[in-house]
Motif scaffolding. Structure first.
Motif: not given
Ligand SMILES: Cc1cc2nc3c(=O)[nH]c(=O)nc-3n(C[C@H](O)[C@H](O)[C@H](O)COP(=O)(O)OP(=O)(O)OC[C@H]3O[C@@H](n4cnc5c(N)ncnc54)[C@H](O)[C@@H]3O)c2cc1C
Length: 291
Positions: A54-56, A60-65
């Motif tokens: 599991x991850x947050x 994850x949604x804020x990652x751009x790459x």
């Protein structure tokens, strides 16, 4: 539509209350509920599911790459039993290790008779005025674009911006929730749902929500126009009163419902499936009637 024959229930207050109450109940019984927790994969050991990675979700949604995504911390949660309650397409395409023989079998189209459901578009409207004073319907409406539904679907799927959708659900949640008037005096709302294909939007999928191109916005605007025209035609009381509207697309289904390639219902319903569902519900109604 047979599922409404015995009436339907509606949440008091926000729909979120269902998950809030359910999680409190689970915690009362000693369980734990993790939110914003994205399951990356199911851990399989000796042919058995023994936990999840599991991850947050927010991070994850804020990652751009992809590099950023790879740096997110992943936690392993071990459990005696693992139950997957998301669609079978998420399970086989994302969550199970892809080298399992059962996954390979699922992904082989020759060994599978079920197919994935298509996605949807959703128009959310804010309407100026109290629902009772405006005379908004308390029942749901279904719009059908003619009697040749198969033809209407084919035409729409081929040319969604030029023709009206084949079917549209029109509902006014404000007329059903008994707390609405207190929470939002002088305001009504409407939701319209129609079909939409992931393939129409696939080229915009690499950009996160709210960062998509003008072309995407223009496409949405054209689909919205058809839906609003239908709303004004069938519920003229709303004309000139829609103060705000927002269209959700199959990409929203991926963001908010985590649907695999926006397959809203998971497996697509077939005629037989609808027949048996309807038959079963009538059967239950008859038992109630006789008993
Ligand atoms: C457009 C539309 C209209 C519908 N209309 C009706 C209706 O009128 N009446 C009716 O009875 N039903 C209706 N349904 C169907 C109903 O919404 C579904 O049957 C119901 O929500 C299924 O519940 P579920 O718990 O099995 O799955 P879901 O509600 O899909 O719940 C699965 C959950 O798993 C989460 N999830 C997925 N992947 C992961 C992951 N990797 N990590 C963590 N969490 C994950 C998802 O975010 C989601 O919260 C409709 C559905 C759609 C899409």
């Amino acid at each position: 539509m047979t599922h409404y024959m015995g009436g339907a229930s509606y949440t008091v207050g926000a729909t979120q209350n269902i998950s809030v109450k359910t999680s409190s109940l689970l915690r009362e019984f000693g369980g734990e509920v993790f939110v914003d927790a994205n399951v990356h994969g199911i851990i399989i050991e000796d042919g058995r599911a023994v936990g999840v990675r599991v991850s947050n979700e927010k991070m994850l949604a804020e990652c751009t790459s992809e590099a950023e995504k790879a740096s997110i911390v992943i936690t392993e949660i071990r459990a005696k039993n693992v139950v997957c309650a998301t669609s079978i397409y998420n399970l086989y395409n994302k969550l199970l290790p892809q080298n399992l023989p059962i996954v390979k079998k699922f992904r082989d189209p020759n060994k599978r008779t079920v197919r994935q459901s298509n996605g949807h578009v959703f128009l959310f409207c804010k309407i100026k005025g109290d629902a009772t004073e405006l005379g908004l319907p308390t029942h749901n409406l279904w719009y059908f674009n003619g009697y040749d539904l198969d033809g209407a679907f084919d035409e729409y799927f081929a040319n969604p911006t030029e023709v009206r959708p084949p079917t549209v659900y029109i509902g006014f949640p404000c007329t059903k929730d008994i707390t609405w008037k207190k929470r939002f005096p002088g305001i009504s709302n409407c939701i319209m749902i129609s079909d939409g294909l992931y393939e129409w939007f696939e080229k915009y999928a690499d950009k996160p929500c709210r960062h998509r191109s003008n072309e995407y916005m223009e496409f949405k605007e054209k689909l919205t126009r058809h839906l609003l025209d239908i709303l004004y035609e069938f519920v003229p009381e709303t004309k000139g009163r829609v103060e705000y509207h927002h269209l959700g697309t199959p990409l929203s289904e991926i963001t908010y419902l985590t649907s695999f390639r926006a397959g809203s219902y998971g497996v697509s319903a077939t005629c037989m499936c609808s027949f048996w569902k309807g038959y079963w519900l009538h059967y239950v109604e008859w038992i109630k009637f006789l008993g």
